[in-house]
Design an enzyme around this catalytic site. Structure first.
Site, PDB file in Angstrom:
ATOM      1  CE  LYS A 154      50.477  12.584 -11.984  1.00 50.97           C
ATOM      2  NZ  LYS A 154      51.481  11.745 -11.306  1.00 50.97           N
ATOM      3  CB  SER A 167      34.907   6.749 -23.890  1.00 51.50           C
ATOM      4  OG  SER A 167      33.629   7.057 -23.368  1.00 51.50           O
ATOM      5  CB  THR A 181      39.516   4.379 -22.843  1.00 51.55           C
ATOM      6  OG1 THR A 181      38.282   4.409 -23.565  1.00 51.55           O
ATOM      7  CG2 THR A 181      39.483   5.356 -21.688  1.00 51.55           C
ATOM      8  CE1 TYR A 182      35.260   7.719 -27.116  1.00 55.15           C
ATOM      9  CE2 TYR A 182      36.239   5.544 -27.385  1.00 55.15           C
ATOM     10  CZ  TYR A 182      35.129   6.364 -27.365  1.00 55.15           C
ATOM     11  OH  TYR A 182      33.889   5.834 -27.581  1.00 55.15           O
ATOM     12  N   GLY A 208      31.646   1.241 -20.919  1.00 57.42           N
ATOM     13  CA  GLY A 208      31.895   0.029 -21.701  1.00 57.42           C
ATOM     14  C   GLY A 208      32.777  -0.946 -20.946  1.00 57.42           C
ATOM     15  CB  ALA A 209      35.455  -3.232 -22.133  1.00 54.72           C
ATOM     16  CB  ALA A 210      36.943   1.252 -19.353  1.00 54.02           C
TER      17      ALA A 210
END
Length: 119
Positions: A9, A25, A57-58, A73-75
């Site tokens: 984490k 990502s 995501t990655y 992107g969408a994130a």
């Protein structure tokens, strides 16, 4: 039995960029990735401390020691620059191995520089 365990984490990093035009990502400073044992393209979960949202995501590697944390992107719609987030990676372990497993916890300061690594 196989258990899904928190592998590592990165705690309370600050979002430095949000790039809606990218295909997806999260871009993470390579130094933070190495400290947390997170590989390029590894799946991660992101928790936004500011608004309570979570997403998966990655990872894409960013410049080492840059402090970069960029949702792509969408994130990018789920964060604002300056939000604090938690990045969590997981692993699958056999029950016996999971019972003694300790995740890595990477703590940073307000500029996303490593302050402490707990194992």
């Amino acid at each position: 039995m196989v258990r899904t365990m928190c592998k590592s984490k990165i705690h309370r990093v600050v979002v430095t960029q949000a790039n809606l035009k990218y295909t997806g990502s999260i871009t993470i400073d390579r130094t933070l990735m190495k400290a947390a044992d997170i590989l390029p393209y590894e799946r991660v979960q992101i928790g936004n401390i500011n608004n309570g949202s979570r997403l998966e995501t990655y990872v894409m590697p960013g410049k080492a020691d840059s402090g970069t944390i960029c949702l792509n992107g969408a994130a990018a719609r789920w964060v604002e620059i300056g939000d604090e987030i938690i990045i969590i990676s997981y692993c699958l372990l056999e029950d016996k191995q999971a019972r003694g497993f300790k995740p890595k916890l990477v703590c940073v300061n307000g500029k996303n520089k490593i302050q402490q690594i707990k194992e």
